[in-house]
Write an enzyme that holds these catalytic residues in place. Structure first.
Site, short mmCIF file in Angstrom:
data_model
loop_
_atom_site.label_atom_id
_atom_site.label_comp_id
_atom_site.label_asym_id
_atom_site.label_seq_id
_atom_site.Cartn_x
_atom_site.Cartn_y
_atom_site.Cartn_z
N TRP B 325 -3.74 -1.15 62.82
CA TRP B 325 -4.04 0.24 62.43
C TRP B 325 -4.12 0.36 60.91
CZ3 TRP B 325 -1.61 3.83 59.34
CH2 TRP B 325 -2.07 5.15 59.43
N HIS B 326 -3.26 -0.41 60.22
CA HIS B 326 -3.21 -0.30 58.76
C HIS B 326 -4.44 -0.90 58.09
CE1 HIS B 326 0.99 0.84 59.38
NE2 HIS B 326 0.92 1.36 58.17
N GLY B 327 -5.12 -1.79 58.74
CA GLY B 327 -6.31 -2.36 58.13
C GLY B 327 -6.95 -3.43 58.99
#
Lengths: 214, 494
Positions: B325-327
């Site tokens: 989700w963060h990248g």
């Protein structure tokens, strides 16, 4: 109701105090021509008595390097003023003259045409000299808007709000930033005189910090 | 429009004044238009994506509520989620996916796929997509009623203070407040004062700590091969503080801005670096995301209800998804997995550790015990951030390897740290700000109140001194303006 009035007063008082502190902070940090020993033309203009100037020379460094108002005064009794800023472009010439006309009523204005072909020599410092040295007003706002009319990349808010540019001056503050000094009125235009054929400036004796404060 | 821009300094008071002046029935429309304008300042055409997400989830929720059959409800929920995840996948993960496919094809000596999805990542897409998905699931579970008023719902998805980087709100909290805007006056003088203080604190964290620390962090991480243990550890620790100051600063401004208008957003950070374990850390760090993953991923996977092995598996999967989700990059996956392993190892070794404490007669209710736990947790979290900050997993491993092999203790004494982008005075300013952050965090920790509330509860002279002092400090010493490029909030890209 009483409570609302109290809160409204507190809100107004706080806002007033905050604006005052921001203005004082800005006045300390505001752009000053530190490389010119704090003597910019705009600064000198603001310290000139109203309706004193008869002849104005508007333009770039060519003006302050070559036109000697003291000579005109001593030889012909003409009170003149070099409204000159390094790398002054045509837009800046126009708005800086407008700034001068707020307080002065010169009979003759000479304009250095170099500004028509110059963009301030592309030197970043010259942009600041021309764009953020005037007191904030509708004139300075229009100056910035006009200057960057074609430029879509520069964030003009930096030039309008000025803090984004000047705030890092906290690293270089001196006594002159805190004290309300009067720029020496006799140094206008006569300080740096280029001799024909000479590439280097040959400045006359500079005033010391203490003499400027006197 | 960034929170730390002069545009926002103009935009926000204008919005607040208009919001206060507008009659109650028009307030939501006013806020919605302001929110869309705020988002369109980045990239006007991406507003279509928000409108699409809004429409899909709005209709999905209404249909879920309309049908009685559990099967139909479930199908609609899955459709709503899938469509939104597809948009997220397309804009955020498609290129990453293709690159990995190509990597495998290249290994197998098969011709590669060559159709990159050449679009900019829409700002905040992960945040508003998750918020909208959470709403659909809540309606499916019967935890919230489907919103019929499209304006209310559109505002819930796009409320500008939390639109681009959270907190990821739940319908039970934000949507219910939006519904009540038409009925009662949410605004109060006290909440405005407290919100203003919180916004200033957020700006302080961003401009004084995060962006100043970034100067050293960026330099060392981009040229890690030039430095030894001291500089590499320093940069890793500074990144630990940078990301906290950056993200919690953003959250503080978001929560503060909403509070000024009388809307309460959920807490997103609760002194995470005072955590005594990794589990504790995740209950304090990015709380809105952690609880989202817990409620919508971990628990549906079975949580801890299906035995220990399944629990560990669920933890690993949840953290893996969280990393992704963060990248769209393997280093974020590695960061997530590392935290997952921390959690599993913490769970597995819990019993053994307790036995060791008993055997060695370690006192567990004393300050020194908790302090050591906090230091260890902080060190583990800081270590994991290296994977998060590094350009790739390979770089992260090289960074770590160098950190342990190029021992240069003399760098502490020969002032070489002042050549990492911050001179002595700039470094001193950073250290003073970090000390202040520590002191304020200690107060938050003890009093269980945020900075805005803490300041607002003081006498007038102190409040004014703090507010005006913060404004002046930020204006003068803040990292912003000309020649300064790292002024984006880190979490915008997620």
């Amino acid at each position: 109701m009483n409570n609302i009035v109290k809160k409204a007063i507190a809100f107004c008082a706080f806002t007033g105090l905050l604006i005052t502190v921001i203005c004082v902070t800005y006045n300390i940090l505001r752009w000053k021509d530190t490389t010119g020993e704090y003597r910019s033309s705009v600064e000198q203009l603001y310290n000139t008595e109203d309706n004193l100037i008869d002849v104005v020379f508007v333009g770039s460094s060519h003006v302050y390097c070559d036109i000697y108002p003291c000579f005109l005064w001593e030889k012909a009794g003409i009170s003149s003023f070099d409204m000159s800023v390094a790398g002054q472009d045509k837009v800046s010439s126009y708005y800086e003259l407008k700034e001068l006309l707020k307080t002065q009523s010169p009979k003759v204005v000479f304009v250095d045409l170099y500004g028509l072909f110059s963009d301030g020599n592309g030197i970043e410092g010259n942009r600041y000299r021309n764009l953020i040295s005037m007191k904030p007003s509708s004139n300075s706002y229009n100056h910035v808007k006009e200057f960057f009319k074609e430029d879509k990349e520069t964030d003009i808010n930096d030039y309008l709000f000025r803090f984004p540019i000047v705030h890092t001056r906290y690293k270089e503050l001196t006594r002159l930033d805190f004290e309300d000094y009067i720029p020496n009125s006799f140094l206008r235009g006569e300080e740096i005189i280029f001799t024909v054929g000479s590439a280097a400036a040959s400045p006359t004796a500079h005033d010391t910090e203490s003499s400027m404060l006197s | 429009m960034l929170f730390n821009s002069f545009e926002f300094v103009l935009f926000f008071p204008i919005v607040v004044i208009i919001y206060l002046i507008l009659p109650k029935r028009l307030k939501p429309i006013g806020l919605l238009l302001a929110s869309y304008y705020f988002y369109m300042c980045w990239n006007a055409k991406y507003i279509i994506l928000i409108l699409f997400t809004t429409l899909i989830t709005y209709v999905s929720a209404l249909l879920i509520e309309h049908f009685d059959s559990k099967k139909n409800k479930k199908a609609l929920m899955i459709t709503g989620i899938t469509v939104n995840l597809l948009v997220l996948f397309l804009f955020k993960y498609f290129d990453f996916f293709i690159n990995n496919i190509n990597f495998i094809l290249a290994k197998a000596k098969i011709s590669q796929v060559n159709n990159p999805f050449d679009f900019l990542l829409p700002v905040g897409i992960s945040f508003y997509t998750f918020q909208a998905i959470g709403y659909v699931i809540d309606v499916y579970r019967g935890e919230t009623k489907a919103e019929r008023n499209i304006i209310n719902y559109a505002l819930f998805v796009s409320f500008f203070p939390q639109l681009v980087a959270g907190p990821i709100e739940r319908s039970k909290n934000l949507l219910s407040q939006i519904r009540s805007i038409r009925e009662k006056n949410l605004f109060s003088y006290d909440s405005m004062v407290s919100g203003f203080g919180l916004m200033l604190w957020g700006l302080f964290l961003k401009t004084m700590i995060a962006d100043r620390a970034a100067v050293v962090v960026d330099k060392v991480f981009s040229q890690y091969y030039l430095y030894g243990t001291v500089e590499l550890i320093l940069a890793a620790l500074l990144f630990t503080l940078q990301i906290y100051a950056d993200f919690s600063g953003y959250s503080a401004i978001a929560i503060g801005a909403a509070r000024v208008m009388g809307i309460k957003l959920c807490t997103n950070f609760d002194t995470p670096y005072f955590a005594v374990s990794i589990a504790d850390f995740w209950s304090r760090w990015h709380i809105s995301l952690s609880t989202w993953f817990k409620d919508y991923v971990y628990i549906p996977l079975g949580g801890n209800r299906k035995g220990k092995v399944r629990k560990y598996f669920n933890l690993i999967i949840t953290f893996l998804v969280s990393g992704l989700w963060h990248g769209a990059s393997w280093n974020f996956v590695a960061w997530g997995l590392l935290h997952g392993f921390y959690r599993v190892i913490g769970e597995v070794t819990g019993g053994i550790r307790n036995k060791c404490y008993d055997l060695l007669k370690v006192k567990r209710n004393v300050f020194s015990f908790n302090l050591l736990k906090r230091i260890i947790t902080f060190a583990l979290v800081s270590f994991a951030w290296i994977f998060f900050r590094a350009k790739s997993i390979k770089v992260a491993f090289e960074y770590i390897k160098r950190m342990f092999t190029h021992f240069n203790p003399w760098a502490v004494f020969n002032e070489s740290i002042y050549s990492l982008g911050l001179n002595r005075s700039e470094f001193s300013i950073l250290m003073l700000c970090i000390i202040l952050l520590f002191a304020v965090s200690l107060l938050n920790f003890k009093k269980k109140q945020d900075v805005g509330t803490l300041i607002a509860s003081q006498n007038l002279w102190f409040r004014w001194a703090v507010y005006i002092g913060l404004v002046v400090i930020i204006l003068v010493y803040g990292e912003y303006g000309i020649d300064f490029s790292s002024s984006k909030f880190i979490y915008f890209d997620f």
